[in-house]
Design a protein around this motif. Structure first.
Motif, short mmCIF file in Angstrom:
data_model
loop_
_atom_site.label_atom_id
_atom_site.label_comp_id
_atom_site.label_asym_id
_atom_site.label_seq_id
_atom_site.Cartn_x
_atom_site.Cartn_y
_atom_site.Cartn_z
N GLU A 222 -8.38 -20.22 9.85
CA GLU A 222 -10.03 -20.74 10.93
C GLU A 222 -9.50 -20.61 12.54
OE1 GLU A 222 -10.77 -24.80 9.59
OE2 GLU A 222 -11.39 -24.19 7.64
N PRO A 223 -10.52 -20.67 13.57
CA PRO A 223 -9.68 -20.72 14.63
C PRO A 223 -9.79 -21.76 14.97
CG PRO A 223 -12.39 -19.77 14.41
CD PRO A 223 -11.69 -20.86 12.42
N ILE B 46 -5.05 -18.24 15.89
CA ILE B 46 -6.01 -17.62 15.71
C ILE B 46 -7.42 -17.76 16.12
CG2 ILE B 46 -8.14 -16.91 13.84
CD1 ILE B 46 -5.67 -17.66 11.30
N LEU B 47 -8.45 -16.93 16.51
CA LEU B 47 -9.20 -16.85 18.33
C LEU B 47 -10.45 -16.81 17.57
CD1 LEU B 47 -7.33 -15.42 21.46
CD2 LEU B 47 -7.17 -16.97 20.89
N SER B 48 -10.81 -16.27 16.61
CA SER B 48 -11.48 -16.37 15.96
C SER B 48 -11.56 -15.44 14.27
CB SER B 48 -12.40 -15.44 16.76
OG SER B 48 -12.21 -13.12 16.72
N VAL B 49 -12.80 -15.84 13.93
CA VAL B 49 -12.79 -14.69 12.23
C VAL B 49 -14.45 -14.81 11.94
CG1 VAL B 49 -12.18 -15.88 10.00
CG2 VAL B 49 -10.82 -17.03 11.83
N ASP B 50 -14.31 -13.29 11.53
CA ASP B 50 -15.16 -12.67 11.13
C ASP B 50 -15.49 -11.81 10.71
OD1 ASP B 50 -16.94 -13.14 14.29
OD2 ASP B 50 -15.16 -11.84 14.78
N GLN C 87 -5.75 -7.41 16.78
CA GLN C 87 -7.01 -7.64 15.34
C GLN C 87 -6.46 -7.61 14.18
OE1 GLN C 87 -11.29 -5.99 15.92
NE2 GLN C 87 -10.32 -4.40 14.01
N THR D 245 -3.30 -10.23 22.43
CA THR D 245 -4.32 -10.40 21.34
C THR D 245 -4.64 -9.10 20.51
OG1 THR D 245 -5.88 -12.04 22.71
CG2 THR D 245 -6.95 -10.93 20.98
N CYS E 193 -9.90 -10.59 12.42
CA CYS E 193 -9.37 -12.28 12.82
C CYS E 193 -8.63 -11.83 13.80
CB CYS E 193 -8.41 -12.70 12.43
SG CYS E 193 -8.76 -13.09 10.83
N LYS E 194 -9.26 -12.48 15.41
CA LYS E 194 -8.54 -12.02 16.60
C LYS E 194 -7.07 -13.33 16.97
CE LYS E 194 -11.64 -8.69 17.93
NZ LYS E 194 -10.71 -7.58 18.17
#
Length: 823
Positions: free
Chosen positions: A86-87, A51-55, A77, A75, A66-67
């Motif tokens: 979590e990232p 997981i790279l990001s969580v928005d 989505q 990558t 999540c990315k």
């Protein structure tokens, strides 16, 4: 037992063998595979991702965007409703076109609906989602076998998990697992090494077993720990080793995966290593916290009657004197031998030193204890089938090797070993000719020797004679027929041609005993009874419940050396105990209309101890309880009585064409002395019947009236009349008279009938009692009895004068006996 083919491939070369065909061959050759299991069958297209990001979702408070990096710089989505992400986390990702075995379904008890679910890319509230991140449940993982995994939300994998890998390789879900249905005699195959040796022999493949070598870096064990055996009959070998400076942690993933393939939950590296060695070698092990063992001494002994121990499942167990325990230096039980360890010596996270136990316990003792306590385990199952003492040292050294290679301990030098009676190697002397004759084909001597050698037999051949040394792990072999079977199954049953064996054909027939038994069975079934079949065994202690005096021959029973159960230690001498248990079981199931019978053999020894075959003969017995009709309208709800069972007996003897028997009061101890009778012919009792004695019913905890019968087939055989007596239908009518009389109570029906028959002459065709009364209107010491008499002549119609003369003769004969007609 389960066999992981991934694990098996490390022990024997199975490259190129198809899993299904291999399972079929093993089954044909006597190593049955019940099921072929593919753990990751419905899991495809799931990879590990970071997981790279969580928005937050722009249009849904409960959704997250999540990315995720899924490998090779790709990558994607993914939209999820799980809030434990979590990232930086590594998670399983099901991409577009993937299949998972389960989806969420709140209506199901587990919250999951199992099947084959196709994952598709799409939009969630207007935001693109390339697939989904998976929970452990959605991937079909048994959460009981993965204690380290989070149970709720998306599955979070260890941080060092590679990205972009197929999830199959992570948990060995690409394995193939055989669920075996092994017979109890093949104890050697209840281990991975045993299966490897068997597969190597059957498929002619190379077996490569790991060399076991222990690096002993600790002080000598001598003087710091000891093991003892109180009775070598119940413990053949007892080995102990000491591990010091132990680090309790998780096991390597490969060990955990191999345990899971057998449905065993990983616990910690020490316990896991013990379970691993049990699966690999077949020898159960037990681990003790060395510092909790008083005197650092272990003794195998029988428990004291009523002795208590709290086992690892935190339950208090009350032991009997037949149970084996391992006690410490203060004689306190630390383990129920071969079944379950004690809580007081459990290996925990704080354990620093471990005392290892590898022992061989008596299989029958372990089976009794396990069954009585309701504790079944992989270990107890193996002990019940038999353990090879020669592999005990191998197993305890193997666990030391595993833990030492993990850097989890120091191994004290030396081993404590009690081995009172070492088993001598078994040598079977036979010949190539005898083996071929037994199988029925001609296999070359060289091929036979190669087969036996591949099965790890040591074979010495001299001029066709074979001296075969049986390997110590084959506890199931005893003689030439067993060797021939080994040769035949490896040679291949399919390669043995079908031949009709030679035999002297004779015309089939049934014996006189079988004819009688079939005739009786047909009659009883026609009378509404059901045939049952019980074991040919009993417990003679139960005969006291049936009122048999201790001097009765039924107590002279043959004791069974290896009974199928503690409930059946003797060969039966009567059919009634089995029938009464069947009756009690049916009543417990609320089947209250019971009419059952059994015919079978009983066994009387000519002398004890047994030196020759016993006297074996047939009996027929039955029980009636309830009534002849089902309860409810419009049936009468009438209950069985004495005359029902008497009528059934009369039907039986009518079918056998047995006549001229007497009915006398019975002294059979099982029956009520006032509501029972015997049929007697030529001074021999051929049948006893009546109501069961109230004390018998009380002892068997039966609350209803029960009627029964016992027919002695040896006494019946000599009096069966197979000649059918045909008579023409009479041309002339009969003349009937009724006689009602006052009879002194000392006379029985049979006595009165004899007087009438003697006085009536040859033209008395039939006679039966139709009324019996004792009460206020009958003088004390007398009873009122009424008979119907029927007279007939074959050549004329009888006149009233003739009949009256015969009746007068009867009345006069009765009067001489003190029996007078009623006024």
């Amino acid at each position: 037992m389960n066999v992981s083919l991934k694990w098996l491939s490390t022990l024997v070369d199975i490259k190129g063998l198809d899993a299904e065909e291999m399972a079929e061959t093993l089954t044909i050759d006597g190593i049955p595979v019940e099921h072929v299991i593919y753990p990751g069958k419905n899991l495809r297209g799931v990879v590990t991702g970071e997981i790279l990001s969580v928005d937050k979702h722009p249009d849904a408070d409960r959704l997250l965007v999540c990315k995720v990096n899924v490998g090779s710089g790709k990558t994607v989505q993914i939209v999820t409703s799980a809030h434990n992400v979590e990232p930086g986390q590594i998670v399983p990702v099901a991409l577009d076109g993937a299949h998972v075995p389960a989806t969420h379904d709140a209506s199901q008890p587990s919250g999951l609906k199992f099947g084959d679910t196709l994952i598709k890319a799409g939009k969630l509230r207007g935001v693109e989602s390339a697939g989904m991140m998976c929970s452990a449940g959605e991937m079909g993982l048994d959460l009981n076998l993965y204690p380290e995994l989070n149970k709720e939300g998306i599955l979070i994998l260890p941080k060092d998990t590679p990205v972009g890998n197929d999830i199959h390789t992570l948990f060995d879900l690409d394995d193939v697992v055989y669920e075996m249905e092994l017979t109890a005699n093949r104890a050697d195959c209840f281990s991975m090494i045993g299966m490897a040796l068997e597969v190597g022999a059957i498929f002619n493949r190379k077996v490569t077993l790991r060399e076991i070598a222990v690096r002993e870096t600790g002080l000598p064990i001598a003087g710091r720990a000891s093991v003892h055996i109180s009775d070598s009959k119940y413990c053949k070998r007892f080995c102990g080793r000491l591990l010091e400076n132990v680090t309790i942690t998780r096991s390597p993933v490969w060990i955990e995966n191999r345990l899971r393939s057998n449905g065993i939950r990983p616990i910690n590296n020490v316990v896991d290593a013990a379970n691993y060695v049990m699966l690999e070698i077949g020898q159960p092990l037990h681990t003790y916290d060395y510092d909790k063992i008083d005197g650092h001494s272990l003794t195998c002994r029988h428990a004291e009657e009523g002795e208590k121990i709290v086992t690892l499942d935190e339950n208090e167990r009350i032991l009997s004197s037949s149970d084996l325990v391992i006690s410490d230096g203060s004689n306190t039980a630390a383990c129920i031998a071969g079944v379950m360890g004690g809580l007081n010596s459990e290996v925990t996270e704080s354990t620093k030193n471990v005392l290892l136990e590898a022992a061989v316990f008596d299989s029958a003792s372990i089976r009794r204890t396990s069954r009585r306590l309701g504790l079944r385990s992989e270990a107890s199952g193996r002990y019940e089938k038999g353990i090879n003492p020669a592999r005990t040292e191998m197993a305890i050294n193997r666990i030391c090797q595993l833990l030492e290679e993990q850097g989890a301990c120091q191994v004290a030098s030396g081993m404590v070993d009690e081995y009172p009676v070492k088993a001598e190697p078994q040598i079977i002397v036979t010949s190539v000719r005898k083996i071929n004759e037994y199988i029925g084909i001609e296999i070359p001597a060289e091929r036979i020797i190669n087969i036996l050698t591949s099965l790890h037999f040591d074979v010495k051949e001299s001029e066709g004679t074979l001296a075969v040394t049986v390997p110590d792990f084959r506890l199931d072999l005893e003689g030439m027929p067993d060797l021939a079977e080994e040769v035949a199954r490896v040679y291949g049953y399919a390669n043995i041609p079908n031949k009709t064996p030679w035999s002297a054909i004779k015309k089939g027939s049934i014996s006189d005993e079988q004819k009688v038994l079939f005739n009786i069975s047909d009659t009883l079934i026609a009378d509404g009874m059901s045939q049952v079949v019980n074991y040919s065994f009993m417990d003679k202690k139960e005969l006291k419940k049936l009122n048999y005096p201790e001097t009765d021959k039924v107590y002279n029973a043959i004791k069974i050396m290896n009974p199928i159960s503690e409930e059946y230690p003797d060969m039966r001498t009567t059919l009634l105990p089995g029938l009464l248990h069947t009756l009690a079981y049916n009543l417990a199931q609320h089947n209250e209309q019971i009419s059952i019978f059994e015919h079978g053999h009983v066994y009387q020894p000519k002398s004890l101890p047994l030196t020759e075959l016993p006297y074996e003969y047939a009996l027929v017995s039955g029980l009636l309880c309830g009534g002849p009709e089902e309860k409810g309208y419009p049936n009468s709800n009438r209950e069985y009585d004495f005359f029902d069972v008497k009528g059934i007996m009369e039907d039986v003897f009518k079918a056998l064409n047995i006549k001229g028997y007497e009915t006398v009061r019975s002294t059979y101890p099982v029956f009520h002395p006032g509501i029972s009778a015997d049929f007697v012919k030529d001074g021999k009792v051929i049948a006893s019947f009546g109501a069961l004695h109230p004390s018998v019913l009380d002892q068997m905890n039966i609350k209803k009236k029960v009627f029964g019968f016992v027919i002695s087939i040896p006494e019946v055989l000599g009096i069966v009349d197979e000649v059918i007596d045909y008579h023409k239908i009479p041309k002339f009518p009969s003349s009937t008279r009724d006689l009602s009389m006052m009879v002194p109570t000392q006379y029985m029906n049979i006595d009165v009938e004899k007087i009438i028959h003697d006085a009536a002459g040859d033209n008395l065709e039939s006679l039966y009692l139709f009324d019996l009364y004792q009460g206020e209107q009958v003088k004390e010491g007398f009873k009122s009895m009424a008979y119907k008499l029927s007279f007939r002549a074959a050549d004329r119609t009888l006149t009233d004068a003739e009949v009256d003369q015969w009746v007068n003769n009867i009345v006069n004969a009765l009067a001489k006996a003190g029996i007078n007609l009623r006024a």
